[in-house]
Design a protein around this motif. Structure first.
Motif, PDB file in Angstrom:
ATOM      1  N   TRP A 125       1.100  -1.305  -4.616  1.00 57.41           N
ATOM      2  CA  TRP A 125       0.897  -0.625  -3.324  1.00 57.41           C
ATOM      3  C   TRP A 125       0.351   0.786  -3.529  1.00 57.41           C
ATOM      4  O   TRP A 125      -0.661   1.174  -2.928  1.00 57.41           O
ATOM      5  CB  TRP A 125       2.227  -0.594  -2.577  1.00 57.41           C
ATOM      6  N   ARG A 126       1.002   1.555  -4.411  1.00 58.73           N
ATOM      7  CA  ARG A 126       0.554   2.928  -4.631  1.00 58.73           C
ATOM      8  C   ARG A 126      -0.816   2.973  -5.306  1.00 58.73           C
ATOM      9  O   ARG A 126      -1.649   3.836  -4.982  1.00 58.73           O
ATOM     10  CB  ARG A 126       1.582   3.675  -5.483  1.00 58.73           C
ATOM     11  N   LEU A 172      -3.506   2.295  -2.673  1.00 60.13           N
ATOM     12  CA  LEU A 172      -3.767   3.482  -1.848  1.00 60.13           C
ATOM     13  C   LEU A 172      -4.623   4.498  -2.599  1.00 60.13           C
ATOM     14  O   LEU A 172      -5.492   5.155  -2.014  1.00 60.13           O
ATOM     15  CB  LEU A 172      -2.440   4.125  -1.435  1.00 60.13           C
ATOM     16  N   TRP A 173      -4.366   4.641  -3.894  1.00 61.93           N
ATOM     17  CA  TRP A 173      -5.120   5.613  -4.678  1.00 61.93           C
ATOM     18  C   TRP A 173      -6.562   5.175  -4.902  1.00 61.93           C
ATOM     19  O   TRP A 173      -7.486   6.002  -4.899  1.00 61.93           O
ATOM     20  CB  TRP A 173      -4.408   5.820  -6.016  1.00 61.93           C
ATOM     21  N   HIS A 227       6.139  -2.514   5.801  1.00 61.83           N
ATOM     22  CA  HIS A 227       6.675  -2.301   4.455  1.00 61.83           C
ATOM     23  C   HIS A 227       7.490  -3.489   3.958  1.00 61.83           C
ATOM     24  O   HIS A 227       7.798  -3.562   2.760  1.00 61.83           O
ATOM     25  CB  HIS A 227       7.518  -1.031   4.432  1.00 61.83           C
TER      26      HIS A 227
END
Length: 213
Positions: free
Chosen positions: A124-125, A128-129, A158
Motif C-alpha cells: 500500500w505505501r 502511494l509512493w 482500508h
C-alpha cells in the motif's frame, strides 16, 4: 494344568508422548523464513497496484482544482484493484508455502499471517509512493490551466488491507486439511513376552494329557 491367559492380561498401550507434537526450533525458523519472504513480496503488490489501478484525473482553472469527470468510478476501482491483487497474491503465497512445507504447523501459519500483514501494508505505501504526487498544487502548476493531470493513488477502504492475510490463511488451512501427509501413530513395542513366563505350555511334539475323571 495350565493357567488361562486372556488378552486382558496385557497392559494398555501408552499414549503418544507430548514431545511428538512439540514445536521445534526448526519449525520456528521455517515460520520466520515464511514471514520474511511473504513480507518482501509486498513489493510486487505495490508495483502492480501503481501500474493497474485506474486513474482519477483533476483539472485546474488556475485558481482551484476540480475533478475532470465527477461520475468517474476510478476511486472505487482503485480500491477494488488493490483488493483483487491482495487476494490473488495471498492465495499464491499460501500455495507456495504449502508446497514448501506440506506438514504445516502453528509457526508456519503465524509466519504466513505476519508476513501477509507486512506485505499488504508495504504494498500500500509503496503504491502511494510510486503513484502520482500528492501535492496537487504543484501538479496543477506543472500541468497548466485546463490540462488534466492524474490524482494521487488513494485507498479509501482500508479494510482491503486484510485481503492478503485472510486469503493466505484460508487457502493454506484448506490445503493443509485436504492434502497434508498423515502419519499413522506407531504402536509401542511390547516389552515382555507373551504368554508370561509363569505359564507353561506343552511342547509342540507332546500331546496334552486327557483330563482325569
Amino acid at each position: 494344568m495350565t493357567e488361562a491367559v486372556t488378552p486382558y492380561d496385557q497392559p494398555p498401550s501408552p499414549l503418544p508422548s507430548e514431545s511428538d507434537a512439540a514445536i521445534t526450533p526448526a519449525d520456528i525458523r521455517d515460520g520466520a523464513a515464511v514471514a520474511l519472504a511473504v513480507g518482501v513480496a509486498g513489493v510486487l503488490l505495490g508495483l502492480l497496484w501503481a501500474w493497474l489501478a485506474p486513474r482519477v484525473q483533476y483539472v485546474s482553472n488556475g485558481e482551484a482544482v476540480f475533478l475532470r469527470n465527477t461520475e468517474s468510478e476510478a476511486r472505487i476501482g482503485s480500491d477494488g484493484t488493490f483488493l483483487l491483487l491482495s487476494v490473488g497474491l495471498g492465495a499464491l503465497s499460501a500455495v507456495l508455502v504449502f508446497l514448501w512445507r506440506r506438514r504445516g504447523g502453528v509457526p508456519l501459519v503465524i509466519g504466513l499471517v505476519i508476513g501477509s500483514g507486512f506485505a499488504s501494508l508495504g504494498g500500500w505505501r509503496l503504491g502511494l509512493w510510486l503513484g502520482p504526487t500528492s501535492d496537487l498544487v504543484a501538479a496543477a502548476k506543472a500541468a497548466g490551466k485546463g490540462v488534466a493531470f492524474d490524482a494521487p493513488l488513494e485507498l479509501l477502504a482500508h479494510g482491503a488491507l486484510l485481503g492478503w492475510p485472510m486469503a493466505a490463511v484460508v487457502v493454506h488451512l484448506a490445503l493443509t486439511a485436504l492434502w497434508s501427509p498423515r502419519e499413522a501413530p506407531a504402536l509401542p513395542a511390547w516389552p515382555g513376552t507373551y504368554p508370561p513366563a509363569h505359564v507353561h505350555t506343552p511342547d509342540a511334539g507332546t500331546a496334552p494329557e486327557p483330563p482325569r475323571a
